[in-house]
Design a protein around this motif. Sequence first.
Motif, PDB file in Angstrom:
ATOM      1  N   GLY A 146       4.892  66.999 -77.541  1.00 11.78           N
ATOM      2  CA  GLY A 146       3.625  67.142 -76.523  1.00 11.78           C
ATOM      3  C   GLY A 146       4.174  67.094 -75.057  1.00 11.78           C
ATOM      4  O   GLY A 146       5.304  66.939 -74.807  1.00 11.78           O
ATOM      5  N   ILE A 153      -1.525  66.656 -70.861  1.00  6.57           N
ATOM      6  CA  ILE A 153      -1.712  65.708 -72.186  1.00  6.57           C
ATOM      7  C   ILE A 153      -3.294  65.736 -72.326  1.00  6.57           C
ATOM      8  O   ILE A 153      -3.752  66.274 -73.347  1.00  6.57           O
ATOM      9  N   ALA A 163      -1.475  66.319 -78.660  1.00  6.22           N
ATOM     10  CA  ALA A 163      -0.697  65.889 -77.189  1.00  6.22           C
ATOM     11  C   ALA A 163      -0.044  64.606 -77.320  1.00  6.22           C
ATOM     12  O   ALA A 163       0.913  64.343 -76.672  1.00  6.22           O
ATOM     13  N   ASN A 208       4.226  61.017 -72.187  1.00  6.25           N
ATOM     14  CA  ASN A 208       5.165  61.217 -73.188  1.00  6.25           C
ATOM     15  C   ASN A 208       6.672  61.131 -72.773  1.00  6.25           C
ATOM     16  O   ASN A 208       7.068  61.914 -71.681  1.00  6.25           O
TER      17      ASN A 208
END
Length: 339
Positions: A146, A153, A163, A208
């Motif tokens: 992601g 995202i 995502a 992330n």
Amino acid sequence: MRRFGLTDKTPPLVSVVMPVYDREKYVAEAIESILGQTFSDFELIIVDDGSQDRSPEIIREYERQDGRVRLLRQEGNMGVATARNRGIDEAGGEFLALMDSDDISLPTRLVQQLSFLQENPEIGAVGVRSKMVNHDLTVQFGINAGRRLHAPIVLSLLTGVVALVTGGLMIRSQPLRTVGGFTDGLRDGEEADLYIRLLVQTRIRFANLPEILYVQRLHDSNLSSSNLSRGARHDFTYERWKLNALWDEVTDDTLMRFRRLRLQDQLNWSERRAAKADLRRLIASLIERKMVDPSERPLLIAEMNRRLEQTCPRLWQKICHWRRHHFGPGKWEKAVWLD
């Protein structure tokens, strides 16, 4: 109304919540991957959602061996959203880590996510990259990578692109309490439903980590359930309700273009122009509703251009790649391409 994390004991910093339903083949490895973390100030709350196999017996043995493990039992199969909420109700940690009972968390997952959230107080939830493997971990199918930054995202969430890996997510407990957790009884799209409500109600910011810290196991039962859900639909019910958080009217043409962008179908010039207009409208709506910051608009435009480029003829994609290689991306585009 549910009560979250009420307890007489001093709570751990992190609560890991894991729902289980008929996972006797895999649940031991999932538990051991959490107990083997380099970070130890956590509780592992396991909610058995009416399993008919040996899962409860296996979990009970770990509960006897390690005081951080707690087993909760559901009467009958209530669904993963309700099971997760049961665990969240009992969680006392300031941070909640989600975990799936057929997957594996790599040893530094919790410490890296916790450190990131402590160092970045503006971020409400952080995911990880994951690798997808077969049932016995012998074959790797790919990397679930992601986007790293909040704005891409959110754009991905609303256009149907993966995502966040929910089983690998760590979230601050406060925004999760604000929205009341997952929607009880929802058995399809419960993850995206949570993310959209978090965005709308709390203006949460996502991220992330770039490292692969989670292993997703693909096997017959989770693949078959996925095929029966939104992935097998031919209508736009799932896509439409997500965008309804931004737009009152969402046309089938727009939804079809977003679907084709997700699948990286080749589009002709007029189709790409229409898709670009759709994405620009989406970006404007995200900024207007304060789901992303106005300063992130260049990043979203770069992400939009990347998506559109993937729908171009292969020769044009090569030209764009050559141009970036020789002249380099700009500041915001660089953040996307290196994401």
